[in-house]
Design a protein around this motif. Structure first.
Motif, PDB file in Angstrom:
ATOM      1  N   PHE A 611       0.832  -1.202   0.000  1.00  0.00           N
ATOM      2  CA  PHE A 611       0.000   0.000   0.000  1.00  0.00           C
ATOM      3  C   PHE A 611       0.869   1.255   0.000  1.00  0.00           C
ATOM      4  O   PHE A 611       1.837   1.365   0.749  1.00  0.00           O
ATOM      5  N   GLY A 612       0.508   2.201  -0.845  1.00  0.00           N
ATOM      6  CA  GLY A 612       1.235   3.462  -0.946  1.00  0.00           C
ATOM      7  C   GLY A 612       2.110   3.565  -2.169  1.00  0.00           C
ATOM      8  O   GLY A 612       2.572   4.653  -2.515  1.00  0.00           O
ATOM      9  N   THR A 613       2.337   2.445  -2.862  1.00  0.00           N
ATOM     10  CA  THR A 613       3.215   2.474  -4.039  1.00  0.00           C
ATOM     11  C   THR A 613       2.438   2.676  -5.329  1.00  0.00           C
ATOM     12  O   THR A 613       3.011   3.001  -6.350  1.00  0.00           O
ATOM     13  N   GLY A 614       1.137   2.472  -5.295  1.00  0.00           N
ATOM     14  CA  GLY A 614       0.318   2.637  -6.494  1.00  0.00           C
ATOM     15  C   GLY A 614      -0.315   4.010  -6.513  1.00  0.00           C
ATOM     16  O   GLY A 614       0.243   4.998  -6.039  1.00  0.00           O
ATOM     17  N   TYR A 615      -1.547   4.073  -7.055  1.00  0.00           N
ATOM     18  CA  TYR A 615      -2.271   5.329  -7.143  1.00  0.00           C
ATOM     19  C   TYR A 615      -3.290   5.377  -6.004  1.00  0.00           C
ATOM     20  O   TYR A 615      -4.487   5.266  -6.206  1.00  0.00           O
ATOM     21  N   SER A 616      -2.790   5.497  -4.780  1.00  0.00           N
ATOM     22  CA  SER A 616      -3.643   5.414  -3.602  1.00  0.00           C
ATOM     23  C   SER A 616      -4.653   6.558  -3.602  1.00  0.00           C
ATOM     24  O   SER A 616      -4.319   7.707  -3.879  1.00  0.00           O
ATOM     25  N   SER A 617      -5.891   6.224  -3.282  1.00  0.00           N
ATOM     26  CA  SER A 617      -6.923   7.243  -3.163  1.00  0.00           C
ATOM     27  C   SER A 617      -7.996   6.732  -2.223  1.00  0.00           C
ATOM     28  O   SER A 617      -8.200   5.530  -2.070  1.00  0.00           O
ATOM     29  N   LEU A 629      -4.539  -3.425   5.398  1.00  0.00           N
ATOM     30  CA  LEU A 629      -3.571  -2.686   4.592  1.00  0.00           C
ATOM     31  C   LEU A 629      -2.172  -3.113   5.018  1.00  0.00           C
ATOM     32  O   LEU A 629      -1.882  -3.209   6.217  1.00  0.00           O
ATOM     33  N   LYS A 630      -1.297  -3.353   4.017  1.00  0.00           N
ATOM     34  CA  LYS A 630       0.096  -3.681   4.313  1.00  0.00           C
ATOM     35  C   LYS A 630       0.955  -2.529   3.797  1.00  0.00           C
ATOM     36  O   LYS A 630       1.059  -2.317   2.585  1.00  0.00           O
ATOM     37  N   ILE A 631       1.565  -1.781   4.741  1.00  0.00           N
ATOM     38  CA  ILE A 631       2.365  -0.612   4.382  1.00  0.00           C
ATOM     39  C   ILE A 631       3.628  -1.073   3.669  1.00  0.00           C
ATOM     40  O   ILE A 631       4.370  -1.933   4.167  1.00  0.00           O
ATOM     41  N   ASP A 632       3.910  -0.497   2.508  1.00  0.00           N
ATOM     42  CA  ASP A 632       5.042  -0.948   1.701  1.00  0.00           C
ATOM     43  C   ASP A 632       6.360  -0.741   2.438  1.00  0.00           C
ATOM     44  O   ASP A 632       6.562   0.251   3.165  1.00  0.00           O
ATOM     45  N   ARG A 633       7.272  -1.701   2.224  1.00  0.00           N
ATOM     46  CA  ARG A 633       8.556  -1.714   2.921  1.00  0.00           C
ATOM     47  C   ARG A 633       9.402  -0.477   2.615  1.00  0.00           C
ATOM     48  O   ARG A 633      10.283  -0.121   3.408  1.00  0.00           O
ATOM     49  N   ARG A 655      -3.580   5.637  10.755  1.00  0.00           N
ATOM     50  CA  ARG A 655      -4.818   6.300  11.166  1.00  0.00           C
ATOM     51  C   ARG A 655      -5.924   6.100  10.126  1.00  0.00           C
ATOM     52  O   ARG A 655      -7.097   5.936  10.488  1.00  0.00           O
ATOM     53  N   LEU A 656      -5.534   6.146   8.855  1.00  0.00           N
ATOM     54  CA  LEU A 656      -6.520   5.929   7.790  1.00  0.00           C
ATOM     55  C   LEU A 656      -7.138   4.542   7.908  1.00  0.00           C
ATOM     56  O   LEU A 656      -8.358   4.375   7.784  1.00  0.00           O
ATOM     57  N   ALA A 657      -6.298   3.539   8.175  1.00  0.00           N
ATOM     58  CA  ALA A 657      -6.804   2.183   8.325  1.00  0.00           C
ATOM     59  C   ALA A 657      -7.754   2.095   9.509  1.00  0.00           C
ATOM     60  O   ALA A 657      -8.798   1.425   9.451  1.00  0.00           O
ATOM     61  N   GLY A 658      -7.399   2.791  10.611  1.00  0.00           N
ATOM     62  CA  GLY A 658      -8.289   2.781  11.758  1.00  0.00           C
ATOM     63  C   GLY A 658      -9.630   3.397  11.435  1.00  0.00           C
ATOM     64  O   GLY A 658     -10.678   2.917  11.886  1.00  0.00           O
ATOM     65  N   ALA A 659      -9.624   4.467  10.636  1.00  0.00           N
ATOM     66  CA  ALA A 659     -10.878   5.119  10.262  1.00  0.00           C
ATOM     67  C   ALA A 659     -11.752   4.206   9.412  1.00  0.00           C
ATOM     68  O   ALA A 659     -12.984   4.270   9.473  1.00  0.00           O
ATOM     69  N   PHE A 660     -11.100   3.362   8.621  1.00  0.00           N
ATOM     70  CA  PHE A 660     -11.854   2.443   7.763  1.00  0.00           C
ATOM     71  C   PHE A 660     -12.049   1.078   8.420  1.00  0.00           C
ATOM     72  O   PHE A 660     -12.536   0.155   7.777  1.00  0.00           O
ATOM     73  N   ASP A 661     -11.637   0.959   9.700  1.00  0.00           N
ATOM     74  CA  ASP A 661     -11.755  -0.300  10.434  1.00  0.00           C
ATOM     75  C   ASP A 661     -10.989  -1.415   9.738  1.00  0.00           C
ATOM     76  O   ASP A 661     -11.483  -2.532   9.557  1.00  0.00           O
ATOM     77  N   VAL A 664      -3.696  -3.305  10.042  1.00  0.00           N
ATOM     78  CA  VAL A 664      -2.513  -2.744   9.392  1.00  0.00           C
ATOM     79  C   VAL A 664      -1.310  -3.624   9.698  1.00  0.00           C
ATOM     80  O   VAL A 664      -1.116  -4.055  10.835  1.00  0.00           O
ATOM     81  N   VAL A 665      -0.485  -3.870   8.667  1.00  0.00           N
ATOM     82  CA  VAL A 665       0.775  -4.601   8.826  1.00  0.00           C
ATOM     83  C   VAL A 665       1.877  -3.751   8.220  1.00  0.00           C
ATOM     84  O   VAL A 665       1.781  -3.333   7.059  1.00  0.00           O
TER      85      VAL A 665
END
Length: 705
Positions: A611-617, A629-633, A655-661, A664-665
């Motif tokens: 997550f975060g390496t593509g076109y995140s929106s 969500l898996k945060i990119d290395r 925080r975004l993941a928490g808002a969307f329930d 996160v890894v």
């Protein structure tokens, strides 16, 4: 007369309300009916004032004009040929049938007519009306077309022509015997034929066909349609023999008819020969031209390449493949894709500009042949092509303009055939794609050797699953608050008998290219589910994560594959998480999203990997039924250097993941400093070498922190 006038008015009315394509047809029929009414009126007036059976030049001219307009109407119908040669051929078919009936009519009817009557050309023309009727009927049968549904008005018009032919034939027979008199019951047949024409105007126009190309009706005509103009000729030959007078002479009418018949047959055969030559040219054009772009196709390109190689001059091939074109088709549809291909083909043709032969080999693959007549270097030509394919501002915004990768191969001693040259261009093209696309590469011995090794590796990979060469290793996913390992990610390894252990990065791209990714994916899912079922015996909350390829994501049988794997292993669906790359999810269709929704309803987890390496929106997070969500290395790695932006990114995603329930890894945690940072941010789970490297023996259920 009255009925003919009414039919003329009805046809004129139909011409006004019918589509433009039918107006000329109905207008000419209206003129035909008006001429018939005028002829009947003149006939009636002259009969009342003089001759009982008037056969005057004026009446003959009026009826002849009606025959001409009626024939023209048939040749203007929707199903008539569109070319002048085609119309002339149909007209000659009718003329041949009519002329072939002249000697037959002589034997049957005209032999009893006095020579004095036949000497009057106007009277003779009146006796030939049945032949004109049959000529028009032949034309109608020819233009109606055996491969199309017959339009109802054409059936009524055919009935009108058949009734008129029978009426005129009966009239000639009665007249020859002297048995016809005005007021005969036969007189009712002509008004009835006009009535059928009027009835034909009441039908709606035919439905508009989606395909207006004449080639859409591929079925060949029946044998009788091809033989139609020639069938009466045999009868005409027999009739000529029977029509010979005792003196051995042939009647002038029969002799003239036969000469005209021979002339019509000669012209008809000439037109047929011309049409055959035209069709051969058309078939040649179809065989060697790409119908979408108008460029030469693969067959023509190969022929020209062989010819260039025989000339022993400098020969080079540029192989061009559009990058990302499949996504255009998937996202916008094939109509948009075809329009894009046509536009790009025109740009490439202009870029080549006579310095080579450009062809479309198929799909989104093009090729350029550069031979000794060209002064441009292949590399310069490749640069011009790439420049021509650069999107304009509007195309960039629309997101429908792919880039291109070009491979160049120059003919040399190592090439035994055109196939070898195209193979080397293909090798260079794939090297251009691997270099980042929108580029060109020249085939070198090193690239060729690498391609051979690659082909051998693909061949080995085809046997890897069947021969048990694949292994699963599991990397632990740690709960950062407790240090417990409750999950692990399944990672496939290839234990190659000659090259040793190969990582997924080494062989999975080859598997996707060779169409082997699906069986590998299925094997991984089944093995991972079996492993997770074993873990849960000692750690009931244990789960397993499995990577799914984009190709598998688009498969309708994905749900069946996953449910079959969990059922076979006796694993609860909630214990399985499918990891999908961000880019694959963004490009997903509605059908894919529905499929993911069904998996979520079954309890299976959906993780967005890297997550975060593509076109995140935020918008696609609302659409995708993700659970994790898996945060990119790459973001985690920068935490070692006190990168404030990296820290803010990891914190924002958490925080975004928490808002969307969402769970996160943090991936790629390799140092204590990174661990402390993600733990301080509040990221609940971590994965990386700090907690454990991938291993065949999973550490699920143990404490690693």
């Amino acid at each position: 007369m009255t009925v003919a006038g009414w039919a003329a008015v009805a046809c004129a009315s139909a011409a006004r309300r019918q589509p433009a394509s039918l107006r000329r047809f109905w207008s000419l029929l209206a003129a035909t009916m008006a001429l018939a009414a005028a002829g009947r009126l003149i006939w009636t007036v002259e009969r009342l004032t003089g001759d009982d059976l008037p056969h005057t030049p004026l009446i003959g001219a009026v009826f002849t004009a009606g025959i001409l307009t009626g024939t023209a109407a048939l040749l203007c119908s929707l199903t008539a040929p569109r070319t002048a040669v085609g119309r002339a051929r149909i007209l000659l078919d009718g003329v041949i049938v009519a002329l072939a009936l002249v000697p037959i009519a002589w034997v049957v009817v005209f032999r009893n007519v006095a020579d004095a009557d036949l000497a009057d050309p106007v009277r003779t023309l009146g006796l030939l009306y049945p032949m004109f009727d049959l000529m028009q009927l032949t034309i109608l049968v020819a233009v109606a077309g055996p491969a199309r549904p017959v339009w109802r008005p054409m059936s009524l018009i055919a009935g009108s022509l058949a009734l008129r032919a029978l009426s005129d034939t009966a009239y000639v027979a009665l007249f020859a015997r002297g048995d016809y008199a005005p007021g005969h019951p036969l007189d009712l047949c002509w008004p009835l034929s006009y009535l059928l024409i009027a009835a034909a105007t009441g039908y709606p126009p035919p439905p508009v066909r989606a395909d207006t190309d004449d080639t859409a009706d591929a079925a060949p005509p029946p044998w009788w349609r091809v033989a139609l103009p020639y069938l009466p000729v045999g009868g005409a030959i027999v009739a000529v023999m029977l029509a010979r007078q005792p003196s051995g002479q042939t009647p002038h009418l029969v002799f003239g008819g036969i000469l005209a018949l021979l002339a019509a047959l000669a012209v008809r055969q000439g037109l047929a020969a011309y049409e055959n030559l035209w069709l051969v040219a058309q078939l040649r054009q179809l065989a060697y031209t790409d119908q979408l772009t108008g460029l030469p196709n693969r067959l023509m390109f190969t022929r020209r390449l062989r010819r260039a190689l025989r000339d022993d001059g400098r020969v080079a091939v540029l192989l061009l493949d559009l990058d990302g074109f499949k996504q255009v088709n998937d996202r916008f549809g094939h109509a948009t894709g075809d329009a894009l291909l046509s536009g790009l083909a025109a740009r490439m043709r202009a870029a080549v500009d006579g310095d080579g032969t450009i062809a479309r080999l198929g799909g989104d693959e093009f090729a350029v042949l550069v031979d000794g007549d060209s002064s441009a270097a292949p590399e310069r030509l490749a640069q011009r092509l790439l420049q021509a394919l650069q999107p304009s501002d509007g195309e960039e915004d629309a997101g429908v303009h792919p880039s291109a990768s070009i491979g160049i191969a120059e003919y040399g001693p190592q090439h035994a055939s055109p196939t070898d040259l195209l193979r080397d261009a293909d090798i260079a093209m794939y090297a251009a794609k691997a270099a980042g696309k929108s580029a060109y590469r020249i085939c070198t011995p090193l690239l060729r050797e690498s391609a051979v090794s690659r082909a051998e590796l693909i061949a080995d990979l085809r046997r890897a699953v069947d021969e048990g060469q694949l292994r699963l290793e599991f990397q632990p996913i740690v709960d950062l608050a407790t240090g417990a390992v409750r999950s692990a990610e399944a990672l496939v390894r290839w234990w190659h008998p000659r090259l040793g252990v190969l990582t997924p990065a080494r062989f999975l791209p080859l598997a996707e290219e060779a169409g082997l990714i699906l069986p590998i994916d299925r094997w991984v899912i089944h093995e991972a589910c079996r492993a997770a079922a074993t873990w849960r015996k000692r750690a009931p909350q244990a789960t397993v994560a499995v990577n799914i390829s984009a190709a598998h994501l688009r498969r309708p049988d994905l749900i069946a594959t996953v449910t079959a794997a969990t059922a076979a292993a006796g694993l609860a669906p909630r214990a399985l998480t499918l990891e999908l790359t961000e880019s694959a999810l963004i490009e997903s269709s509605e059908a894919v999203l529905d499929r993911l929704g069904q998996l979520r309803e079954l309890g299976i987890g959906i993780a967005i990997d890297d997550f975060g390496t593509g076109y995140s929106s935020l918008s696609y997070l609302h659409r995708i039924p993700a659970t994790e969500l898996k945060i990119d290395r790459s973001f985690v790695a920068r935490l070692d250097s006190d990168d404030d932006r990296a820290y803010a990114t990891v914190e924002m995603v958490t925080r975004l993941a928490g808002a969307f329930d969402l769970a996160v890894v943090a991936e790629g945690v390799e140092t204590e400093r990174q661990h402390a940072a993600v733990a301080a941010i509040g990221c609940p789970q971590g994965q990386g070498y700090l907690y454990g490297r991938p291993d065949v023996a999973a550490a699920v259920g143990q404490n690693r922190v």
